[in-house]
Design a protein around this motif. Structure first.
Motif, mmCIF file in Angstrom:
data_model
loop_
_atom_site.group_PDB
_atom_site.id
_atom_site.type_symbol
_atom_site.label_atom_id
_atom_site.label_comp_id
_atom_site.label_asym_id
_atom_site.label_seq_id
_atom_site.Cartn_x
_atom_site.Cartn_y
_atom_site.Cartn_z
ATOM 1 N N PRO A 150 17.303 16.489 -0.318
ATOM 2 C CA PRO A 150 17.815 17.152 -1.526
ATOM 3 C C PRO A 150 18.432 16.146 -2.491
ATOM 4 C CG PRO A 150 18.412 18.412 0.419
ATOM 5 C CD PRO A 150 17.799 17.131 0.918
ATOM 6 N N CYS A 151 18.005 16.233 -3.745
ATOM 7 C CA CYS A 151 18.504 15.291 -4.761
ATOM 8 C C CYS A 151 18.354 15.934 -6.127
ATOM 9 C CB CYS A 151 17.733 13.968 -4.694
ATOM 10 S SG CYS A 151 15.964 14.120 -5.073
ATOM 11 N N SER A 152 18.825 15.240 -7.148
ATOM 12 C CA SER A 152 18.717 15.755 -8.513
ATOM 13 C C SER A 152 17.271 15.667 -8.994
ATOM 14 C CB SER A 152 19.615 14.950 -9.458
ATOM 15 O OG SER A 152 19.097 13.633 -9.615
ATOM 16 N N LEU A 153 16.966 16.434 -10.031
ATOM 17 C CA LEU A 153 15.630 16.407 -10.624
ATOM 18 C C LEU A 153 15.295 15.009 -11.128
ATOM 19 C CD1 LEU A 153 13.064 17.810 -11.668
ATOM 20 C CD2 LEU A 153 14.351 18.405 -13.739
ATOM 21 N N ASP A 154 16.255 14.358 -11.784
ATOM 22 C CA ASP A 154 16.003 13.026 -12.330
ATOM 23 C C ASP A 154 15.719 12.014 -11.216
ATOM 24 O OD1 ASP A 154 15.897 11.404 -14.788
ATOM 25 O OD2 ASP A 154 17.584 10.336 -13.906
ATOM 26 N N MET A 155 16.472 12.112 -10.108
ATOM 27 C CA MET A 155 16.255 11.203 -8.978
ATOM 28 C C MET A 155 14.881 11.421 -8.368
ATOM 29 S SD MET A 155 17.750 8.779 -7.177
ATOM 30 C CE MET A 155 16.188 7.926 -6.975
ATOM 31 N N PHE A 156 14.472 12.668 -8.254
ATOM 32 C CA PHE A 156 13.154 12.989 -7.697
ATOM 33 C C PHE A 156 12.043 12.406 -8.576
ATOM 34 C CE2 PHE A 156 9.452 15.705 -6.969
ATOM 35 C CZ PHE A 156 9.414 15.764 -5.578
ATOM 36 N N LEU A 157 12.172 12.587 -9.885
ATOM 37 C CA LEU A 157 11.165 12.062 -10.812
ATOM 38 C C LEU A 157 11.210 10.531 -10.860
ATOM 39 C CD1 LEU A 157 11.557 14.674 -13.671
ATOM 40 C CD2 LEU A 157 9.570 14.407 -12.182
ATOM 41 N N GLU A 158 12.396 9.962 -10.705
ATOM 42 C CA GLU A 158 12.525 8.502 -10.680
ATOM 43 C C GLU A 158 11.782 7.924 -9.477
ATOM 44 O OE1 GLU A 158 16.026 5.043 -10.595
ATOM 45 O OE2 GLU A 158 16.558 7.151 -10.852
ATOM 46 N N LYS A 159 11.922 8.584 -8.327
ATOM 47 C CA LYS A 159 11.200 8.132 -7.134
ATOM 48 C C LYS A 159 9.695 8.247 -7.349
ATOM 49 C CE LYS A 159 10.496 9.065 -2.205
ATOM 50 N NZ LYS A 159 10.863 9.923 -1.044
ATOM 51 N N ALA A 160 9.258 9.375 -7.910
ATOM 52 C CA ALA A 160 7.829 9.557 -8.181
ATOM 53 C C ALA A 160 7.328 8.471 -9.127
ATOM 54 C CB ALA A 160 7.580 10.941 -8.771
ATOM 55 N N ASN A 161 8.108 8.176 -10.163
ATOM 56 C CA ASN A 161 7.720 7.128 -11.119
ATOM 57 C C ASN A 161 7.620 5.768 -10.437
ATOM 58 O OD1 ASN A 161 7.090 7.861 -13.802
ATOM 59 N ND2 ASN A 161 9.209 8.500 -14.144
ATOM 60 N N TRP A 162 8.542 5.479 -9.514
ATOM 61 C CA TRP A 162 8.508 4.202 -8.803
ATOM 62 C C TRP A 162 7.197 4.070 -8.041
ATOM 63 C CZ3 TRP A 162 7.707 1.974 -4.140
ATOM 64 C CH2 TRP A 162 8.163 0.672 -3.952
ATOM 65 N N LEU A 163 6.821 5.110 -7.325
ATOM 66 C CA LEU A 163 5.591 5.077 -6.536
ATOM 67 C C LEU A 163 4.359 4.956 -7.431
ATOM 68 C CD1 LEU A 163 6.566 7.854 -3.975
ATOM 69 C CD2 LEU A 163 6.198 5.436 -3.425
ATOM 70 N N ASP A 202 0.852 -1.196 0.000
ATOM 71 C CA ASP A 202 0.000 0.000 0.000
ATOM 72 C C ASP A 202 0.884 1.241 0.000
ATOM 73 O OD1 ASP A 202 -2.329 -1.512 0.095
ATOM 74 O OD2 ASP A 202 -2.288 -1.626 2.282
ATOM 75 N N VAL A 203 1.086 1.831 -1.180
ATOM 76 C CA VAL A 203 1.913 3.038 -1.254
ATOM 77 C C VAL A 203 1.102 4.285 -0.919
ATOM 78 C CG1 VAL A 203 3.579 2.088 -2.873
ATOM 79 C CG2 VAL A 203 1.534 3.199 -3.754
ATOM 80 N N ASP A 204 -0.215 4.238 -1.146
ATOM 81 C CA ASP A 204 -1.095 5.358 -0.819
ATOM 82 C C ASP A 204 -1.808 5.116 0.495
ATOM 83 O OD1 ASP A 204 -0.620 7.100 -2.893
ATOM 84 O OD2 ASP A 204 -2.234 6.326 -4.162
ATOM 85 N N ASP A 205 -1.926 6.172 1.291
ATOM 86 C CA ASP A 205 -2.686 6.098 2.534
ATOM 87 C C ASP A 205 -4.081 6.640 2.251
ATOM 88 O OD1 ASP A 205 -3.654 6.086 5.088
ATOM 89 O OD2 ASP A 205 -2.426 7.746 5.809
ATOM 90 N N THR A 206 -4.916 5.836 1.611
ATOM 91 C CA THR A 206 -6.227 6.310 1.159
ATOM 92 C C THR A 206 -7.191 6.565 2.311
ATOM 93 O OG1 THR A 206 -6.900 4.001 0.830
ATOM 94 C CG2 THR A 206 -6.059 5.186 -1.081
ATOM 95 N N GLN A 207 -6.892 6.066 3.502
ATOM 96 C CA GLN A 207 -7.772 6.298 4.640
ATOM 97 C C GLN A 207 -7.227 7.379 5.574
ATOM 98 O OE1 GLN A 207 -9.313 2.781 6.570
ATOM 99 N NE2 GLN A 207 -8.845 1.520 4.809
ATOM 100 N N GLY A 208 -6.175 8.059 5.141
ATOM 101 C CA GLY A 208 -5.580 9.087 5.989
ATOM 102 C C GLY A 208 -5.177 10.295 5.184
ATOM 103 N N ASN A 209 -3.881 10.356 4.814
ATOM 104 C CA ASN A 209 -3.345 11.528 4.126
ATOM 105 C C ASN A 209 -3.502 11.479 2.614
ATOM 106 O OD1 ASN A 209 -2.443 12.635 6.570
ATOM 107 N ND2 ASN A 209 -0.604 11.370 6.516
#
Length: 433
Positions: free
Chosen positions: A195-208, A175-182
């Motif tokens: 703090p990280c690079s733009l690509d790393m930030f987007l990579e994490k978002a893509n993973w989720l 469960d990556v989303d907390d649909t019953q909370g936040n």
């Protein structure tokens, strides 16, 4: 200090209480084992202390203790640790404790309670673990070995360690989303990412997102995607120098570019009635809001150049017909927003990053700035008309024609025209020559 097992044993036999010193013994695994065997229990900071001194043996001893709490700080420390062995040990132990917690719930509660908590084969509780623990305690069921002190999601504490994210996922945290909370974890990505690079930030978002995070889950009046757009814009704004920003944009992976395209081509709009957007804010407007924040002494020209490089990166990755469609879609929105900001018109957006406005206050602010808003609409009509017949690319149009025209407008606006001066005087304002 002495690291003498005999001396420590003699102290323990004499009844010396060493409870407050347990965390000090993580540097000496033999001593740590002796005081735990004597009945002492790990302190709240013991596991973190063992991680800080990189003592794997002490970590194993602590994890085998039945009274050890593994919470957000412990997981975050493990995910940020350079030693992958430590990360694996703590993630595995956390998963084992959650399985024990779920077994207790399944043993003592009816099927409808188990279902309500979201317990199912092959999955482990994340945010709902705290509720499960509270139910057990309320029923006087001993769950002290599986202590949970707050509601939290494991994926909020992985930092930028996607290997840890994979390990958590493979362990059963699905469960990556907390649909019953936040709500969607995408909403809190900026706060939960170091703090990280733009690509790393987007990579994490893509993973989720690939693991089920819902970017269209509504958060108040807008989808989670808008929060992501704001975050990406804010990250680009935060990069210290232009060359560093340009380098990060040019080094984006194809997956990161595709996610940026999803933000730019978003067609969902919120309930905003701010002149910065035509029919409410979208993912692109949110991105621009992050890149051009209010209340900062921004170098607008430099930020426009950053924006131009982003658009160039997106359009250069697309085939020509798709590229033209992309420009037709984003150009009016971009021109409206940057012209709005250059004219220094007040934001009346309803987002939680701004102060709240009621309808009457919005109407009053927009009435006070009606001349600037009329000028915005007039300029936009001219920009769109010129762009349609201009042979330059849109990024070049932004840094060329748009920039030159806005400098011209600013130079003319320093002295009001006769017509403008008359309108201002009619409003009751006294003008001094």
């Amino acid at each position: 200090m002495y690291r003498s097992s005999d001396y420590l044993v003699s102290l323990l036999r004499n009844g010396i209480n060493l409870q407050q010193w347990v965390s000090s013994y993580v540097q000496w695994p033999t001593g740590l084992a002796l005081i735990l065997e004597a009945g002492h229990t790990p302190n709240l900071d013991s596991l973190i202390s063992a991680c800080e001194v990189n003592c794997v043996e002490s970590i194993k001893i602590l994890l085998n203790s039945q009274k050890l709490y593994i919470g957000p700080s412990e997981l975050q420390t493990a995910c940020n640790h350079p030693n992958p062995v430590i990360m694996e040990l703590i993630v595995t132990a956390l998963a084992d404790r959650r399985r024990q917690l779920q077994t207790l719930v399944e043993t003592h509660f009816p099927e409808e309670v188990v279902s309500e908590l979201g317990i199912s084969p092959g999955t482990l509780l994340s945010c709902q673990a705290y509720k499960a623990y509270q139910l057990l305690k309320a029923s006087s069921i001993d769950a002290d070995n599986n202590l949970e002190t707050t509601r939290w999601s494991v994926y909020d504490y992985i930092g930028i360690n996607l290997k840890a994210a994979d390990l958590l996922w493979d362990s059963g945290f699905r469960d990556v989303d907390d649909t019953q909370g936040n709500g969607s974890c995408i909403r809190g990505l900026w706060c939960n990412t170091p703090p990280c690079s733009l690509d790393m930030f987007l990579e994490k978002a893509n993973w989720l997102i690939n693991k089920g995070a819902n970017i269209f889950l509504m958060e108040k009046t807008c989808p989670a995607l808008h929060y992501l757009g704001d975050d990406v814009g804010s990250l680009l704004h935060s990069i210290n120098d232009f060359e560093g920003c340009a380098s990060q944009i040019r080094e984006l992976s194809q997956d990161s570019i595709q996610l940026l395209l999803t933000i730019f081509m978003d067609e969902t709009h919120d309930d905003c009635c701010c002149p910065c957007s035509l029919t409410g804010c979208s993912g692109l407007t949110a991105f621009l809001r992050g890149l051009f924040p209010t209340g900062y002494g921004n170098d607008m020209n430099e930020l426009i150049c950053r924006l131009a490089i982003v658009i160039e990166a997106l359009t250069s990755s697309q085939r020509l017909p798709i590229q033209e469609t992309l420009i037709d879609f984003i150009a009016p929105c971009v021109l409206r927003f940057v012209t709005f900001r250059r004219l220094d018109i007040s934001h009346t957006c309803i987002h939680d990053r701004y102060r709240g406005f009621d309808a009457e206050e919005i109407e009053e602010i927009q009435d006070e700035e009606r001349l600037s808003i009329l000028e915005l609409e007039s300029l936009l009509a001219g920009f769109v008309q010129t762009l349609e017949s201009d042979s330059r690319s849109f990024p070049d149009f932004l840094t060329g024609h748009w920039e030159a025209r806005m400098r011209e407008v600013e130079s003319l606006s320093s002295v009001p025209s006769a017509e403008t001066a008359l309108k201002i005087r009619e409003a009751g304002v006294i003008l001094y020559e």
